[in-house]
Design an enzyme around this catalytic site. Structure first.
Site, mmCIF file in Angstrom:
data_model
loop_
_atom_site.group_PDB
_atom_site.id
_atom_site.type_symbol
_atom_site.label_atom_id
_atom_site.label_comp_id
_atom_site.label_asym_id
_atom_site.label_seq_id
_atom_site.Cartn_x
_atom_site.Cartn_y
_atom_site.Cartn_z
ATOM 1 N N GLY A 79 0.811 -1.224 0.001
ATOM 2 C CA GLY A 79 0.063 0.014 -0.144
ATOM 3 C C GLY A 79 1.073 1.277 -0.162
ATOM 4 O O GLY A 79 0.715 2.150 -0.840
ATOM 5 N N ILE A 107 3.284 -13.700 -1.272
ATOM 6 C CA ILE A 107 4.192 -14.487 -2.215
ATOM 7 C C ILE A 107 4.772 -15.724 -1.614
ATOM 8 O O ILE A 107 4.753 -16.880 -2.580
ATOM 9 C CB ILE A 107 5.337 -13.270 -2.655
ATOM 10 C CG1 ILE A 107 4.521 -11.961 -3.335
ATOM 11 C CG2 ILE A 107 6.295 -13.987 -3.816
ATOM 12 C CD1 ILE A 107 3.694 -12.363 -4.302
ATOM 13 N N GLY A 130 10.507 5.452 11.224
ATOM 14 C CA GLY A 130 9.722 6.869 11.405
ATOM 15 C C GLY A 130 8.747 6.787 12.313
ATOM 16 O O GLY A 130 7.917 6.220 12.581
ATOM 17 N N THR A 154 -3.742 -7.194 0.777
ATOM 18 C CA THR A 154 -2.784 -6.556 -0.261
ATOM 19 C C THR A 154 -3.503 -5.690 -1.276
ATOM 20 O O THR A 154 -3.310 -4.682 -1.534
ATOM 21 C CB THR A 154 -1.597 -7.385 -0.856
ATOM 22 O OG1 THR A 154 -0.970 -8.081 0.053
ATOM 23 C CG2 THR A 154 -0.717 -6.586 -1.862
ATOM 24 N N HIS A 184 -17.539 -26.615 -19.332
ATOM 25 C CA HIS A 184 -17.563 -27.960 -18.855
ATOM 26 C C HIS A 184 -16.490 -28.554 -19.410
ATOM 27 O O HIS A 184 -16.198 -28.360 -20.559
ATOM 28 C CB HIS A 184 -18.866 -28.690 -19.404
ATOM 29 C CG HIS A 184 -18.970 -30.189 -18.638
ATOM 30 N ND1 HIS A 184 -19.311 -30.307 -17.275
ATOM 31 C CD2 HIS A 184 -18.910 -31.251 -19.270
ATOM 32 C CE1 HIS A 184 -19.479 -31.591 -17.243
ATOM 33 N NE2 HIS A 184 -19.299 -32.250 -18.256
#
Length: 501
Positions: free
Chosen positions: A30, A72, A137, A348, A476
């Site tokens: 993100g 992943i 941060g 995700t 099918h």
């Protein structure tokens, strides 16, 4: 929640007064999507990413949970397990195969691929003029972020807007000896084979890991406190558990919770003893066993503590997730996307979509917000479970039992008929009667359920009805055709019968 407040006295709206137009804290799917999209509008963008090592020292590169220790590697290990099962099945089709599995080779191949993704992200950030900062941060105020790198060096940067995209990390029960356990953050980086494994939890992560480990040939037990897949359709969850137990050699220890983990030597081999006590109907009972590996998968917590959200007054729910309205928090300059948001799917693709759309609203002329309804997803158990929309329980709770019609049927995958004729899947379509039987829930247990569910999810976005399903002619023989031929409702009480063409 409170409306995103307007700038107060002392807040400059001129981006020239700051180092960046946008600071993104978190380098997962993100955060990367938001940063890249914002940079397309020629905005000055910085993205911070820092992975705190697990107690076992596991850490990884740019890309977040999904790329490094989530979707992943999980899908690739699921594929490895499917290949092992296919080799066993191949004998019935005339092949002679003597399969053996090497954990080390599998892990190395997966890590090599993920390493290429890490490198690609770093290269892309540079090419698209996003400043990538490998540092932790934390907010100092509404516009300033303290950055601390792995050497402990500090730096302060400022931005007109800041977005929190820190995701989540596995939750570990506070039980004596808990540091002997690993989480999925460790499993996908583990260099040695796990051996006899106890998986603690009933989440999709727990069942997916148990499934591929069993498919690779390891002895697997799942310890479950109460129900499987809380939040998912419970009839489907029950069928998943039955399938894993009956056809994939996975043992379930139901109604127990761990109380203590201790090291135990068997010769020169260090193993883990797990002492557990019963819960619910098993209250008062005790269980003890020894394992090579104990994997805890009891849920995930948001990475929202210790990053200064309390300093600036960003509101959180009682579990620490960020309260938001269209990704806006109650503090005008602070936004949030991804798994750290309260009440949003921890997936995700939703984080990527939300990030891109947020950038277009902030810097383009778009007003389009992320639609979190009818998001299709898949649980990659040995027989996959795909779903979109409401569970049967939620549909009845929201609309009332009289307004809900549930169609259901067995699914018989043709590819399993010869080697495993008894292994059936299942499909359920939930409709809303007052709205021309609009499909509000889709659930299927079958091989390649993810590939099947995506198309039905798109149709549900377009307002799919049962009449339209019936009018479609299926392909099918596939499992995907079953939803187009369903006629039996739960309300009818008729017995389900499986047959051929």
């Amino acid at each position: 929640m409170a409306t995103n407040t307007e700038p107060t006295t002392g807040d400059s709206m001129d981006s020239k007064d700051y180092d960046y137009d946008l600071i993104v804290i978190g380098g997962g799917s993100g955060g990367i999507a938001l940063a890249r999209e914002a940079a397309k509008f020629e905005k000055r963008v910085a993205m911070l990413d820092f992975v705190k090592p697990t107690v076992h020292g596991s850490t990884w590169g740019l890309g977040g949970t999904c790329v490094n220790v989530g979707c992943i590697p999980k899908k690739l290990m699921h594929q490895a397990a499917l290949i092992g099962q296919a080799m066993k099945d191949s004998e019935k089709f005339g092949y002679t195969v003597e399969p053996s599995f090497a954990w080390e080779t599998c892990i190395q191949s997966i890590r090599d691929y993920i390493g290429s993704l890490n490198f690609g992200y770093r290269t892309t950030m540079r090419e698209e003029n996003v400043k990538y900062i490998n540092a932790y941060g934390s907010l100092l105020d509404r516009h300033r972020v303290k950055c601390v790198n792995k050497r402990g060096e500090e730096n302060i940067i400022s931005g007109l807007r800041i977005c929190i995209a820190t995701g989540g990390r596995p939750r570990v029960p506070d039980v004596p000896g808990k540091d002997l356990c690993i989480t999925s953050d460790d499993l996908f980086l583990r260099r040695t084979a796990p051996g006899k494994t106890l998986v603690i939890g009933a989440s999709y992560v727990a069942l997916e890991c148990a499934g591929f480990l069993a498919g690779m040939g390891y002895d697997v037990t799942v310890m479950v406190r109460s129900i499987l897949l809380r939040g998912f359709d419970q009839e489907m969850a029950t069928k998943i558990g039955e399938n894993m137990e009956t056809y994939h050699n996975i043992k379930f220890l139901r109604g127990f919770v761990p109380q203590e983990f201790t090291n135990e030597l068997e010769g020169d081999t260090k193993r883990i003893r797990v002492n557990a006590t019963g819960s619910g109907s098993n209250a008062g009972q005790a269980h003890s066993d020894v394992f090579d590996t104990v994997l805890v998968a009891t849920g995930r917590d948001p990475c929202t503590s210790g990053i200064g959200l309390d300093t600036v007054g960003v509101k959180l729910d009682d579990k620490g997730f960020i309260l938001s309205d269209n990704e806006k928090t109650n503090v005008w300059s602070i936004y949030g996307i991804g798994d750290a948001l309260s009440g949003k799917p921890e997936l995700t693709p939703t984080a990527i979509q939300a990030g891109r759309l947020l950038a277009r609203r902030l810097y383009g002329e778009s007003t389009l917000a992320c639609d979190y309804e009818n998001v299709a997803t898949t649980v990659f158990t040995p027989l996959e479970y795909g779903c979109c929309g409401l569970s049967e329980e939620d549909a009845i709770a929201r609309h009332g039992e009289d307004n809900v019609e549930v169609y259901h049927d067995h699914v018989l995958p043709l590819e399993l008929v010869i080697p495993r004729s008894e292994e059936f899947g299942f499909v359920k379509v939930i409709t809303l009667k007052p709205e021309q039987e609009r499909v509000i829930g889709f659930h299927i247990l079958a091989p390649n359920a993810g590939e099947i569910t995506q198309g039905y999810g798109v149709a549900m976005k377009c307002g799919l009805t049962k009449e339209q399903l019936d009018a479609a002619i299926g392909i099918h023989p596939t499992c995907a055709e079953n939803p187009t031929t369903m006629a039996t409702t739960k309300r009818s009480g008729k017995e389900l019968k499986s047959g051929g063409c």
